[in-house]
Enzyme design. Structure first.
Site, PDB file in Angstrom:
ATOM      1  N   ASP A  82      27.545  33.729  23.902  1.00 50.68           N
ATOM      2  CA  ASP A  82      27.127  32.566  24.066  1.00 50.68           C
ATOM      3  C   ASP A  82      27.675  31.460  25.387  1.00 50.68           C
ATOM      4  O   ASP A  82      28.380  30.919  25.652  1.00 50.68           O
ATOM      5  CB  ASP A  82      26.666  31.103  23.008  1.00 50.68           C
ATOM      6  CG  ASP A  82      26.032  30.087  23.433  1.00 50.68           C
ATOM      7  OD1 ASP A  82      24.660  29.647  24.191  1.00 50.68           O
ATOM      8  OD2 ASP A  82      25.965  28.759  23.108  1.00 50.68           O
ATOM      9  N   ALA A 229      21.254  26.096  17.204  1.00 46.90           N
ATOM     10  CA  ALA A 229      22.009  24.983  16.844  1.00 46.90           C
ATOM     11  C   ALA A 229      22.927  24.878  16.469  1.00 46.90           C
ATOM     12  O   ALA A 229      24.006  25.977  15.881  1.00 46.90           O
ATOM     13  CB  ALA A 229      20.508  24.668  15.457  1.00 46.90           C
ATOM     14  N   THR A 231      25.298  21.294  16.360  1.00 45.40           N
ATOM     15  CA  THR A 231      25.634  20.421  16.003  1.00 45.40           C
ATOM     16  C   THR A 231      25.746  19.561  14.036  1.00 45.40           C
ATOM     17  O   THR A 231      26.334  19.773  13.662  1.00 45.40           O
ATOM     18  CB  THR A 231      25.760  18.808  16.695  1.00 45.40           C
ATOM     19  OG1 THR A 231      25.595  19.186  17.865  1.00 45.40           O
ATOM     20  CG2 THR A 231      26.077  17.638  15.907  1.00 45.40           C
TER      21      THR A 231
END
Length: 286
Positions: A82, A229, A231
């Site tokens: 990523d 996602a 957090t």
């Protein structure tokens, strides 16, 4: 199990009108949480080596840890780099990642096109799809002029045509991070649809922790087939950890185990929300 084909996972999501879930791991326990959640939900999953773990562990050690844990599972998984730099992408390809994101969004537009095109040529030679990003994504709480941050439709059209990138991460009002109880600006669903029409490839939204269920559904309908996602899952882990740690004299491992359990449940919830729960192409373990 060995890594699955990321192209098949995204193609199945596109055909089925849902999205794949992509989540970052940070240590052994969070890696196990993601893998166990994929097993529990019978879902494909992208296990992402991201910007937090690379300075802490390095690309190689993060890949080796993730591979060791995932290979022992019955999950359908992809190990994905990523926000990789040029050197990190090349290292990931050598190590055996089957999916990479090259992030040249900080470069001037022409340089982003040129460097991304070269990465695509290299990665495709090894059969590896490439995700790239266009537009800027601010951190939560930062005041910005969204007209300067949104992905431009015509730039997206040209970028995809000239680079051959497989998936495009876009900026449509999303942010990195979440501040509890802080309302966020609604994302621009029309812009997602326009970019999808212009590019013809599956789109990716980072910062999905801040999105409402309605926004998730609308974004999928408009052309998003991968959500990143982190957090929300980290917050779940932290709550579990602190529920044990703040009680006093407990072993660290006990607190980590509770964090892992909470993160499993939070990840399963995301996989169900994205519609990929129950969509694994692998048979369930007996």
């Amino acid at each position: 199990m060995t890594q699955s084909d990321p192209r098949s996972i995204i193609a199945n999501a596109q055909a089925g009108g849902y999205a794949a879930g992509a989540f970052n791991m940070h240590n052994e326990e969070t890696t196990e949480a993601l893998v166990w959640a994929a097993e529990k939900a019978n879902s494909p999953i992208f296990l992402q080596v991201g910007r937090a773990i690379i300075p802490h562990m390095g690309v190689r050690r993060a890949f080796e840890m993730t591979s060791r844990i995932a290979e022992r599972s019955n999950a359908e998984y992809v190990i994905h780099l990523d926000h990789g730099s040029w050197d990190e992408v090349l290292e990931a390809i050598r190590l055996g990642f089957t999916s990479v994101m090259y992030d040249g969004a900080h470069l001037p537009f022409e340089e982003n096109i040129e460097s991304t095109r070269k990465i695509v040529e290299i990665a495709h030679a090894f059969g590896i799809p490439v995700e790239a990003e266009l537009g800027k994504i601010p951190d939560v709480g930062v005041k910005v002029d969204w007209n300067e941050y949104y992905t431009d439709v015509e730039e997206a059209r040209r970028f995809v045509a000239e680079t051959g990138v497989d998936y495009l991460a876009i900026s449509v009002g999303i942010v990195h991070g979440v501040i509890p109880d802080m309302p966020l600006e609604p994302i621009n669903i029309d812009r997602i649809h326009e970019i999808r029409q212009a590019t013809g490839i599956p789109l990716v939204l980072h910062g999905a922790s801040g999105l409402t269920d309605r926004e998730i559904a609308d974004a999928m309908a408009a052309g998003v087939h991968k959500f990143n996602a982190d957090t929300d899952l980290r917050h779940a882990f932290r709550k579990g950890f602190e529920s044990v740690w703040t009680k006093g004299d407990h072993q660290l491992e006990e607190a980590m185990a509770e964090g892992r359990a909470r993160m499993v449940d939070a990840t399963v919830e995301k996989l169900r929300l994205y519609g990929c729960a129950g969509k694994s192409s692998l048979p369930r373990a007996a």
